[in-house]
Design an enzyme around this catalytic site. Structure first.
Site, PDB file in Angstrom:
ATOM      1  N   ASN A 111     -11.983  -5.874 -50.980  1.00 26.53           N
ATOM      2  CA  ASN A 111     -11.339  -6.671 -52.018  1.00 26.53           C
ATOM      3  C   ASN A 111     -11.779  -8.122 -51.963  1.00 26.53           C
ATOM      4  O   ASN A 111     -12.169  -8.626 -50.908  1.00 26.53           O
ATOM      5  CB  ASN A 111      -9.819  -6.585 -51.881  1.00 26.53           C
ATOM      6  CG  ASN A 111      -9.321  -5.167 -51.994  1.00 26.53           C
ATOM      7  OD1 ASN A 111     -10.042  -4.300 -52.490  1.00 26.53           O
ATOM      8  ND2 ASN A 111      -8.136  -4.908 -51.506  1.00 26.53           N
ATOM      9  N   HIS A 128     -17.126  -7.991 -49.760  1.00 30.46           N
ATOM     10  CA  HIS A 128     -17.675  -8.216 -51.099  1.00 30.46           C
ATOM     11  C   HIS A 128     -17.442  -9.631 -51.597  1.00 30.46           C
ATOM     12  O   HIS A 128     -17.552  -9.892 -52.791  1.00 30.46           O
ATOM     13  CB  HIS A 128     -17.073  -7.201 -52.074  1.00 30.46           C
ATOM     14  CG  HIS A 128     -17.502  -5.789 -51.761  1.00 30.46           C
ATOM     15  ND1 HIS A 128     -16.714  -4.692 -52.044  1.00 30.46           N
ATOM     16  CD2 HIS A 128     -18.601  -5.305 -51.138  1.00 30.46           C
ATOM     17  CE1 HIS A 128     -17.341  -3.598 -51.641  1.00 30.46           C
ATOM     18  NE2 HIS A 128     -18.481  -3.946 -51.090  1.00 30.46           N
ATOM     19  N   ASN A 243      -3.171   6.602 -49.162  1.00 30.01           N
ATOM     20  CA  ASN A 243      -3.602   6.525 -50.543  1.00 30.01           C
ATOM     21  C   ASN A 243      -2.550   7.167 -51.425  1.00 30.01           C
ATOM     22  O   ASN A 243      -1.733   7.936 -50.942  1.00 30.01           O
ATOM     23  CB  ASN A 243      -4.972   7.243 -50.703  1.00 30.01           C
ATOM     24  CG  ASN A 243      -5.699   6.821 -51.964  1.00 30.01           C
ATOM     25  OD1 ASN A 243      -5.114   6.872 -53.036  1.00 30.01           O
ATOM     26  ND2 ASN A 243      -6.950   6.388 -51.827  1.00 30.01           N
TER      27      ASN A 243
END
Ligand code: BV8
Ligand code: ZN
Length: 274
Positions: A111, A128, A243
């Site tokens: 993120n 990232h 998840n």
């Protein structure tokens, strides 16, 4: 799913308590309960553009103002968002590990929203990049600076601008480098861009060395970020996945905790009173 998935908290907790070296990997799902749209699914679109099309060097070269419009929109959401209990629980776990000799926890996040840092995580790799940083596009400069300006420049103050209006913003109104006055870009790793070799090697080492991998809120779509948990599981070590659903889960992930990670993760880590 052929392999029975453990989701009993006590088995997980005994592995957690006996672990010396934990690797946590997070994706967009860890920030969903903070109001940050995930990458895939409805949230992955802005102004009718697929985020994936805009998060590329080609898109920025074609229309830097349209891509800055996209990031200006995401910066505003991220800077106004608050870390949720999953971010806070991971920062708390890291602090506990820091205070117990011989134990280490490292967090790799895909993120760019900065919420892990704001929750207090320190031993973190923002694989990232980060929305609050900009990078100079001048190859002889390339300075990276913190930039929290919302809007990024006055030309982006109207949130309702159409793609055509955004594409029409003049170069002179785009954000510039404080050192050399060249155009700056988001300090974000775009699709098709290569990772810093050292960072990638460090992540690979962490995956090889950890005795427990905690995987939170990722569809495991993006390569090579999606390889680290596989390395752990393929060598028979424990991966615990958190998840909403087992869409991309793997049979050799030993634990799967289904549901919003803002609830499931603090509970599994024993932090019910965050
Ligand atoms: C590289 C910055 C070469 C941008 C990002 C074809 C096949 C396979 C791979 C490729 C291919 N073509 C090209 C590639 C490579 C490409 C890639 O992987 N493409 C994919 C998408 C097909 N990768 C690259 O280009 C990378 N570079 O490969 O260079 C190389 C390789 C090795 C060594 C040297 C060189 C660069 C990729 C970097 C892209 N940049 N971010 C920006 O943000 O603007 S990645 C982007 O996707 C975001 O950062 C996001 O985090 C990331 C990954 O997605 P997820 O985090 O998993 O998010 P997603 O929405 O997909 O899923 C959310 C999940 O959360 C779901 O599972 C959902 O169920 C769950 N969830 C939702 N809510 C909750 C929840 N879970 C729990 N609780 C909830 N409440
Ligand atoms: Zn510069």
């Amino acid at each position: 799913m052929s392999v029975k998935r453990l989701c009993d908290i006590n088995s997980f907790k005994s592995i957690l308590n006996s672990s010396k070296n934990i690797l946590v990997l997070t994706g967009a799902g860890v920030s969903a309960e903070s109001g940050i749209p995930v990458f895939r699914g409805p949230g992955g679109f802005w102004n009718n553009h697929n985020a994936m099309e805009l998060a590329t060097v080609n898109a920025f070269q074609r229309s830097p103002s349209l891509v800055w419009g996209f990031y200006n929109f995401r910066r505003k959401i991220a800077f106004n968002a608050k870390p949720n209990k999953a971010h806070v629980a991971l920062a708390k776990l890291e602090k506990e590990f820091e205070e117990s000799p011989g134990r280490k926890m490292t967090l790799i996040t895909q993120n760019v929203d900065g919420l892990h840092v704001r929750a207090g995580s320190k031993n973190i790799i923002q694989l990232h990049g980060a929305l609050d940083q900009v990078k100079c596009t001048n190859p002889n400069c390339r300075v990276i600076t913190l930039n929290m300006n919302v809007p990024i420049t006055p030309a982006f103050s109207n949130d309702e601008m159409s793609n055509e209006e955004l594409a029409g913003i003049q170069f002179s109104e785009l954000p510039k480098c404080q050192l050399c006055n060249s155009l700056v870009r988001p300090h974000i790793l775009w699709f098709g861009e290569s990772y810093n070799h050292n960072v990638l090697a460090r992540c690979g080492d962490l995956a090889e060395q950890c005795d427990l991998c905690i995987l939170v809120g990722t569809s495991m779509t993006v390569y090579p970020a999606n390889q680290f948990a596989l390395t752990v599981a393929d060598s028979g070590r424990t991966v615990a996945e958190f998840n909403l659903n087992p869409e991309a889960s793997k049979d050799n992930f030993k634990f799967f905790f289904s549901g919003p990670c803002g609830i499931t993760l603090p509970h599994a880590l024993g932090y019910d009173n965050l």
